[in-house]
Design a protein around this motif. Structure first.
Motif, PDB file in Angstrom:
ATOM      1  N   ALA A 114      48.527   2.308  10.048  1.00 58.88           N
ATOM      2  CA  ALA A 114      49.499   1.301  10.118  1.00 58.88           C
ATOM      3  C   ALA A 114      50.505   1.021  11.118  1.00 58.88           C
ATOM      4  O   ALA A 114      50.502  -0.126  11.440  1.00 58.88           O
ATOM      5  CB  ALA A 114      50.286   1.819   8.760  1.00 58.88           C
ATOM      6  N   MET A 115      50.583   1.979  11.728  1.00 55.69           N
ATOM      7  CA  MET A 115      51.676   1.947  12.968  1.00 55.69           C
ATOM      8  C   MET A 115      50.798   1.214  14.098  1.00 55.69           C
ATOM      9  O   MET A 115      51.362   0.391  14.684  1.00 55.69           O
ATOM     10  CB  MET A 115      52.151   3.084  13.445  1.00 55.69           C
ATOM     11  CG  MET A 115      53.145   3.757  12.288  1.00 55.69           C
ATOM     12  SD  MET A 115      54.731   2.795  12.149  1.00 55.69           S
ATOM     13  CE  MET A 115      55.551   2.839  13.621  1.00 55.69           C
ATOM     14  N   GLU A 116      49.440   1.546  14.224  1.00 54.77           N
ATOM     15  CA  GLU A 116      48.910   0.829  15.537  1.00 54.77           C
ATOM     16  C   GLU A 116      48.588  -0.563  15.190  1.00 54.77           C
ATOM     17  O   GLU A 116      48.659  -1.399  16.038  1.00 54.77           O
ATOM     18  CB  GLU A 116      47.394   1.552  15.652  1.00 54.77           C
ATOM     19  CG  GLU A 116      47.529   2.937  15.878  1.00 54.77           C
ATOM     20  CD  GLU A 116      46.254   3.960  16.050  1.00 54.77           C
ATOM     21  OE1 GLU A 116      45.416   3.653  15.410  1.00 54.77           O
ATOM     22  OE2 GLU A 116      46.328   4.896  17.038  1.00 54.77           O
ATOM     23  N   GLU A 117      48.297  -0.929  13.877  1.00 53.65           N
ATOM     24  CA  GLU A 117      48.141  -2.397  13.282  1.00 53.65           C
ATOM     25  C   GLU A 117      49.653  -3.069  13.659  1.00 53.65           C
ATOM     26  O   GLU A 117      49.461  -4.267  13.905  1.00 53.65           O
ATOM     27  CB  GLU A 117      48.125  -2.235  11.912  1.00 53.65           C
ATOM     28  CG  GLU A 117      46.437  -1.996  11.476  1.00 53.65           C
ATOM     29  CD  GLU A 117      45.987  -1.876  10.026  1.00 53.65           C
ATOM     30  OE1 GLU A 117      47.107  -2.443   9.225  1.00 53.65           O
ATOM     31  OE2 GLU A 117      44.993  -1.528   9.723  1.00 53.65           O
ATOM     32  N   LEU A 118      50.735  -2.394  13.510  1.00 55.28           N
ATOM     33  CA  LEU A 118      51.889  -3.067  13.746  1.00 55.28           C
ATOM     34  C   LEU A 118      52.310  -3.016  15.524  1.00 55.28           C
ATOM     35  O   LEU A 118      53.205  -3.601  15.835  1.00 55.28           O
ATOM     36  CB  LEU A 118      53.254  -2.330  12.884  1.00 55.28           C
ATOM     37  CG  LEU A 118      53.114  -2.274  11.324  1.00 55.28           C
ATOM     38  CD1 LEU A 118      54.081  -1.602  11.146  1.00 55.28           C
ATOM     39  CD2 LEU A 118      53.436  -3.890  11.222  1.00 55.28           C
ATOM     40  N   GLY A 119      51.609  -2.333  16.244  1.00 55.59           N
ATOM     41  CA  GLY A 119      51.605  -2.516  17.666  1.00 55.59           C
ATOM     42  C   GLY A 119      52.374  -1.183  18.015  1.00 55.59           C
ATOM     43  O   GLY A 119      52.981  -1.297  19.288  1.00 55.59           O
ATOM     44  N   TYR A 120      52.277  -0.303  17.451  1.00 56.68           N
ATOM     45  CA  TYR A 120      52.655   1.056  17.910  1.00 56.68           C
ATOM     46  C   TYR A 120      51.620   2.204  18.211  1.00 56.68           C
ATOM     47  O   TYR A 120      50.602   2.054  17.546  1.00 56.68           O
ATOM     48  CB  TYR A 120      53.984   1.672  16.992  1.00 56.68           C
ATOM     49  CG  TYR A 120      55.010   0.727  16.882  1.00 56.68           C
ATOM     50  CD1 TYR A 120      56.286   0.915  17.739  1.00 56.68           C
ATOM     51  CD2 TYR A 120      55.059  -0.513  16.073  1.00 56.68           C
ATOM     52  CE1 TYR A 120      57.240   0.054  17.550  1.00 56.68           C
ATOM     53  CE2 TYR A 120      56.186  -1.399  15.864  1.00 56.68           C
ATOM     54  CZ  TYR A 120      57.317  -1.180  16.753  1.00 56.68           C
ATOM     55  OH  TYR A 120      58.432  -1.958  16.671  1.00 56.68           O
ATOM     56  N   THR A 121      52.145   3.107  18.980  1.00 58.15           N
ATOM     57  CA  THR A 121      50.804   4.230  19.314  1.00 58.15           C
ATOM     58  C   THR A 121      51.615   5.584  19.513  1.00 58.15           C
ATOM     59  O   THR A 121      52.616   5.614  19.719  1.00 58.15           O
ATOM     60  CB  THR A 121      50.349   3.834  20.780  1.00 58.15           C
ATOM     61  OG1 THR A 121      49.336   4.789  20.918  1.00 58.15           O
ATOM     62  CG2 THR A 121      51.331   3.606  21.896  1.00 58.15           C
ATOM     63  N   TYR A 122      50.861   6.458  19.352  1.00 55.48           N
ATOM     64  CA  TYR A 122      51.091   7.662  19.648  1.00 55.48           C
ATOM     65  C   TYR A 122      50.546   8.377  20.785  1.00 55.48           C
ATOM     66  O   TYR A 122      50.274   9.473  21.160  1.00 55.48           O
ATOM     67  CB  TYR A 122      50.696   8.699  18.412  1.00 55.48           C
ATOM     68  CG  TYR A 122      49.266   9.028  18.063  1.00 55.48           C
ATOM     69  CD1 TYR A 122      48.800  10.172  18.091  1.00 55.48           C
ATOM     70  CD2 TYR A 122      48.395   8.154  17.455  1.00 55.48           C
ATOM     71  CE1 TYR A 122      47.367  10.507  17.994  1.00 55.48           C
ATOM     72  CE2 TYR A 122      47.267   8.184  17.285  1.00 55.48           C
ATOM     73  CZ  TYR A 122      46.629   9.599  17.501  1.00 55.48           C
ATOM     74  OH  TYR A 122      45.373   9.571  17.274  1.00 55.48           O
ATOM     75  N   ASP A 123      49.845   7.444  21.262  1.00 55.04           N
ATOM     76  CA  ASP A 123      49.058   7.541  22.653  1.00 55.04           C
ATOM     77  C   ASP A 123      47.817   8.729  22.229  1.00 55.04           C
ATOM     78  O   ASP A 123      47.499   9.304  23.310  1.00 55.04           O
ATOM     79  CB  ASP A 123      49.976   7.974  23.827  1.00 55.04           C
ATOM     80  CG  ASP A 123      50.763   6.961  24.221  1.00 55.04           C
ATOM     81  OD1 ASP A 123      50.388   5.661  24.205  1.00 55.04           O
ATOM     82  OD2 ASP A 123      51.840   7.122  24.700  1.00 55.04           O
ATOM     83  N   ASP A 124      47.209   8.813  21.253  1.00 55.07           N
ATOM     84  CA  ASP A 124      46.133   9.606  20.947  1.00 55.07           C
ATOM     85  C   ASP A 124      46.613  11.355  21.329  1.00 55.07           C
ATOM     86  O   ASP A 124      45.810  11.835  21.648  1.00 55.07           O
ATOM     87  CB  ASP A 124      44.843   9.367  21.703  1.00 55.07           C
ATOM     88  CG  ASP A 124      44.430   7.907  21.180  1.00 55.07           C
ATOM     89  OD1 ASP A 124      44.674   7.495  20.134  1.00 55.07           O
ATOM     90  OD2 ASP A 124      43.674   7.300  21.905  1.00 55.07           O
ATOM     91  N   THR A 125      48.010  11.378  21.418  1.00 58.57           N
ATOM     92  CA  THR A 125      48.438  12.562  21.753  1.00 58.57           C
ATOM     93  C   THR A 125      49.093  13.482  20.579  1.00 58.57           C
ATOM     94  O   THR A 125      50.142  12.993  19.841  1.00 58.57           O
ATOM     95  CB  THR A 125      49.344  12.631  22.713  1.00 58.57           C
ATOM     96  OG1 THR A 125      48.805  12.139  23.937  1.00 58.57           O
ATOM     97  CG2 THR A 125      50.120  13.938  23.192  1.00 58.57           C
ATOM     98  N   ILE A 126      48.637  14.556  20.048  1.00 63.16           N
ATOM     99  CA  ILE A 126      49.277  15.396  19.310  1.00 63.16           C
ATOM    100  C   ILE A 126      49.924  16.521  19.825  1.00 63.16           C
ATOM    101  O   ILE A 126      49.063  17.676  20.396  1.00 63.16           O
ATOM    102  CB  ILE A 126      48.506  15.698  17.844  1.00 63.16           C
ATOM    103  CG1 ILE A 126      47.976  14.732  17.257  1.00 63.16           C
ATOM    104  CG2 ILE A 126      49.300  16.664  16.943  1.00 63.16           C
ATOM    105  CD1 ILE A 126      46.820  14.841  15.941  1.00 63.16           C
ATOM    106  N   GLY A 127      51.480  16.448  20.296  1.00 61.53           N
ATOM    107  CA  GLY A 127      51.593  17.527  21.327  1.00 61.53           C
ATOM    108  C   GLY A 127      52.502  18.859  20.476  1.00 61.53           C
ATOM    109  O   GLY A 127      52.571  18.890  19.134  1.00 61.53           O
TER     110      GLY A 127
END
Length: 161
Positions: A28-41
């Protein structure tokens, strides 16, 4: 990508329900234009792991949300400013959202005095509220069923431009 990451052995401690929320929220966040940069830190002091959400394709690295993955739970934290401006929306929100803003959790104890730059001050339903910015706006036990409400809240503070 998030679906594959949730299958990794390091996330075996997470329930399927929590994995479902993480996947749904991330999409849902990706659809809104936000990212976690494919990173789970590393989650540092907030938990075992953490996803950090920011606006995609912009220079600013302001954090808008995080998902903390703990040993026994998942917590959604969102970052908001100018809360008083959104007081009527929060007042009408379901209890599991409104309580995050009006409940006792995170109340400021003035550990840094009366001029702490990390304090969140706002008014909801005529009540002056002070929260410690280090523990604000954490949603315990997030669930897919609550996702539409979380997204409405998010869009209230971060409207599409």
């Amino acid at each position: 990508m998030i679906q594959q990451q949730m299958k990794e052995e390091r996330f075996a401690c997470i329930t399927e329900k929590d994995k479902g929320f993480i996947i749904a929220f991330t999409q849902a966040m990706e659809e809104l234009g936000y990212t976690y940069d494919d990173t789970i830190g590393n989650g540092f002091c907030w938990g075992k792991y953490m996803l950090i959400f920011r606006k995609a394709n912009v220079k600013s690295k302001n954090v808008v949300a995080r998902i903390y993955i703990k040993e026994d739970a998942v917590v959604l934290r969102m970052f908001f400013n100018n809360v008083t401006k959104h007081a009527s929306f929060i007042s009408a929100a379901p209890a599991y959202i409104k309580t995050v803003f009006t409940g006792d959790y995170g109340n400021c104890k003035h550990c840094k005095g009366d001029h702490c730059k990390f304090r969140k001050d706002y008014v909801i339903d005529g009540l002056n509220i002070e929260k410690c910015n280090g523990t604000t706006f954490e949603f315990e036990q997030p669930a897919v069923e609550k996702l539409p409400d979380y997204l409405r809240l998010f869009r209230e503070f971060y409207p599409a431009k």
